[in-house]
Design a protein around this motif. Structure first.
Motif, mmCIF file in Angstrom:
data_model
loop_
_atom_site.group_PDB
_atom_site.id
_atom_site.type_symbol
_atom_site.label_atom_id
_atom_site.label_comp_id
_atom_site.label_asym_id
_atom_site.label_seq_id
_atom_site.Cartn_x
_atom_site.Cartn_y
_atom_site.Cartn_z
ATOM 1 N N VAL A 1 -7.116 -12.831 12.778
ATOM 2 C CA VAL A 1 -7.619 -11.527 13.236
ATOM 3 C C VAL A 1 -6.531 -10.474 13.148
ATOM 4 N N SER A 2 -5.333 -10.792 13.634
ATOM 5 C CA SER A 2 -4.223 -9.846 13.591
ATOM 6 C C SER A 2 -3.860 -9.480 12.164
ATOM 7 N N GLY A 3 -3.799 -10.477 11.289
ATOM 8 C CA GLY A 3 -3.486 -10.205 9.889
ATOM 9 C C GLY A 3 -4.512 -9.313 9.227
ATOM 10 N N LEU A 4 -5.786 -9.558 9.552
ATOM 11 C CA LEU A 4 -6.858 -8.756 8.964
ATOM 12 C C LEU A 4 -6.828 -7.320 9.466
ATOM 13 N N ILE A 5 -6.705 -7.134 10.792
ATOM 14 C CA ILE A 5 -6.732 -5.787 11.368
ATOM 15 C C ILE A 5 -5.521 -4.964 10.933
ATOM 16 N N SER A 6 -4.329 -5.555 11.027
ATOM 17 C CA SER A 6 -3.127 -4.816 10.638
ATOM 18 C C SER A 6 -3.152 -4.469 9.154
ATOM 19 N N SER A 7 -3.617 -5.391 8.326
ATOM 20 C CA SER A 7 -3.699 -5.128 6.885
ATOM 21 C C SER A 7 -4.723 -4.041 6.585
ATOM 22 N N LEU A 8 -5.827 -4.065 7.331
ATOM 23 C CA LEU A 8 -6.886 -3.087 7.111
ATOM 24 C C LEU A 8 -6.396 -1.673 7.374
ATOM 25 N N PHE A 9 -5.692 -1.488 8.504
ATOM 26 C CA PHE A 9 -5.284 -0.142 8.897
ATOM 27 C C PHE A 9 -3.999 0.326 8.237
ATOM 28 N N THR A 10 -3.158 -0.589 7.790
ATOM 29 C CA THR A 10 -1.895 -0.172 7.190
ATOM 30 C C THR A 10 -1.858 -0.285 5.672
ATOM 31 N N PHE A 11 -2.943 -0.782 5.067
ATOM 32 C CA PHE A 11 -2.934 -0.885 3.609
ATOM 33 C C PHE A 11 -4.286 -0.597 2.971
ATOM 34 N N TYR A 12 -5.295 -1.376 3.324
ATOM 35 C CA TYR A 12 -6.555 -1.304 2.588
ATOM 36 C C TYR A 12 -7.290 0.016 2.785
ATOM 37 N N LEU A 13 -7.419 0.481 4.022
ATOM 38 C CA LEU A 13 -8.086 1.765 4.246
ATOM 39 C C LEU A 13 -7.304 2.935 3.646
ATOM 40 N N PRO A 14 -5.972 3.038 3.893
ATOM 41 C CA PRO A 14 -5.227 4.115 3.229
ATOM 42 C C PRO A 14 -5.281 4.021 1.710
ATOM 43 N N GLY A 15 -5.171 2.793 1.174
ATOM 44 C CA GLY A 15 -5.231 2.636 -0.273
ATOM 45 C C GLY A 15 -6.571 3.057 -0.844
ATOM 46 N N PHE A 16 -7.654 2.652 -0.175
ATOM 47 C CA PHE A 16 -8.993 3.038 -0.621
ATOM 48 C C PHE A 16 -9.170 4.552 -0.534
ATOM 49 N N THR A 17 -8.642 5.154 0.523
ATOM 50 C CA THR A 17 -8.733 6.609 0.690
ATOM 51 C C THR A 17 -8.035 7.341 -0.447
#
Length: 328
Positions: free
Chosen positions: A198-214
């Motif tokens: 869960v921690s790996g998914l949430i931290s990765s989502l907010f610090t990489f995947y969402l900014p990258g997709f944006t």
């Protein structure tokens, strides 16, 4: 029987980070002088490059714009990454040991998450800022002010701090894997970011995947707008902006993709990745801070002109802060 040679002794001898302490981590004794030179050169370049960006934007009044406020804050973030995060990481990569204690390890890991998160959020905000400036220039001048930008910067720092320090000090990253961590990973002289699924998914989502997709979406939108422009000057401006964003996005994805892919897959597979691999991927991701001064600084003529003024010592002259670096 022949005596063992020094080379054979070296092979069969096990060395520890703290020889007199139980449960000490293993020490790497491989000779990596060249690696040390390369890594410390990267640290020095990261600190120097971002310090030049900070001095330039802070000193010259013409650069006190909303966009450059974001660039300045990004440079501060990357300066801290280069000066605080990368040096201990360099020692870990070469010697595989942490010599600064558990208390500082927690502070260090929290700060790592905070600064990395702040860095990628700033990249996203700069992309969004350029999108509105290029696609809606009249609305941008009325709505995007320095005060609005400062509020966005404060929000990004607060969000990053809450995420970074909350995860580590509340040990949210270890929930459900405490037994595995203390039995198989934790040793004296070790400081590695261990995360559950869960921690790996949430931290990765907010610090990489969402900014990258944006950033990908913004780049595609600006490219689309640039193709529809009729005015020649506007087309040139859009192409330049699109090119800059493409470079930013490419460097960002290149540096951080390996780490954040591992950050999600490793917990799912019960953490098979060795600590040295995670450390190496983290350092490679931090090198995004090394390239940011190049992307946001050296690609602009005003920064090159400012560098000449700084090198010649002319910034110490009276009224040098009012020097025109570009035509309005």
């Amino acid at each position: 029987m022949e005596k063992n040679t020094d080379w054979e002794k070296e092979i069969y001898t096990i060395y520890y980070c703290y020889p007199s302490v139980n449960n000490s981590c293993l020490l790497s004794l491989q000779n990596h002088i060249l690696l040390y030179i390369v890594l410390w050169a990267t640290v020095i370049f990261t600190v120097s490059g971002n310090l030049l960006v900070i001095i330039t934007i802070s000193h010259f009044k013409q650069l006190h714009t909303p966009t450059n406020c974001l660039v300045l804050s990004l440079a501060v973030t990357d300066l801290l990454l280069g000066g605080f995060v990368m040096p201990p990481l360099t020692v870990q990569l070469v010697e595989s040991c942490w010599y600064l204690g558990d208390a500082f390890c927690k502070l260090y890991l929290s700060t790592v998450i905070m600064l990395c998160t702040a860095s990628v959020i700033h990249l996203s905000l700069i992309s969004i800022d350029r999108y509105f400036a290029i696609c809606y220039p009249l609305r941008y001048q009325a709505k995007i002010t320095v005060s609005v930008t400062v509020n966005l910067i404060l929000f990004s720092w607060i969000l990053s701090a809450v995420l970074g320090y909350g995860i580590i000090y509340l040990e949210l990253n270890l929930k459900g894997i405490e037994e595995f961590y203390y039995q198989n990973v934790k040793c004296v002289g070790n400081c590695v970011l261990m995360q559950n699924e869960v921690s790996g998914l949430i931290s990765s989502l907010f610090t990489f995947y969402l900014p990258g997709f944006t950033m990908i979406c913004i780049y595609l939108k600006i490219f689309s707008v640039a193709r529809r422009q009729r005015n020649a000057a506007s087309r040139r401006r859009e192409r330049k902006a699109a090119k800059t964003l493409a470079i930013v996005m490419g460097v960002f994805l290149l540096c951080w993709s390996p780490f954040f892919v591992c950050n999600i897959i490793n917990p799912v597979l019960n953490h098979p990745a060795p600590d040295i691999l995670i450390t190496a991927l983290a350092f490679f991701g931090d090198m995004n801070s090394t390239f940011n001064p190049l992307v946001y600084g050296f690609f602009y003529s005003w920064f090159r002109k400012a560098l000449k003024l700084i090198a010649n010592g002319k910034i110490f002259q009276r009224d040098s802060s009012r020097t025109k670096l570009y035509n309005d």
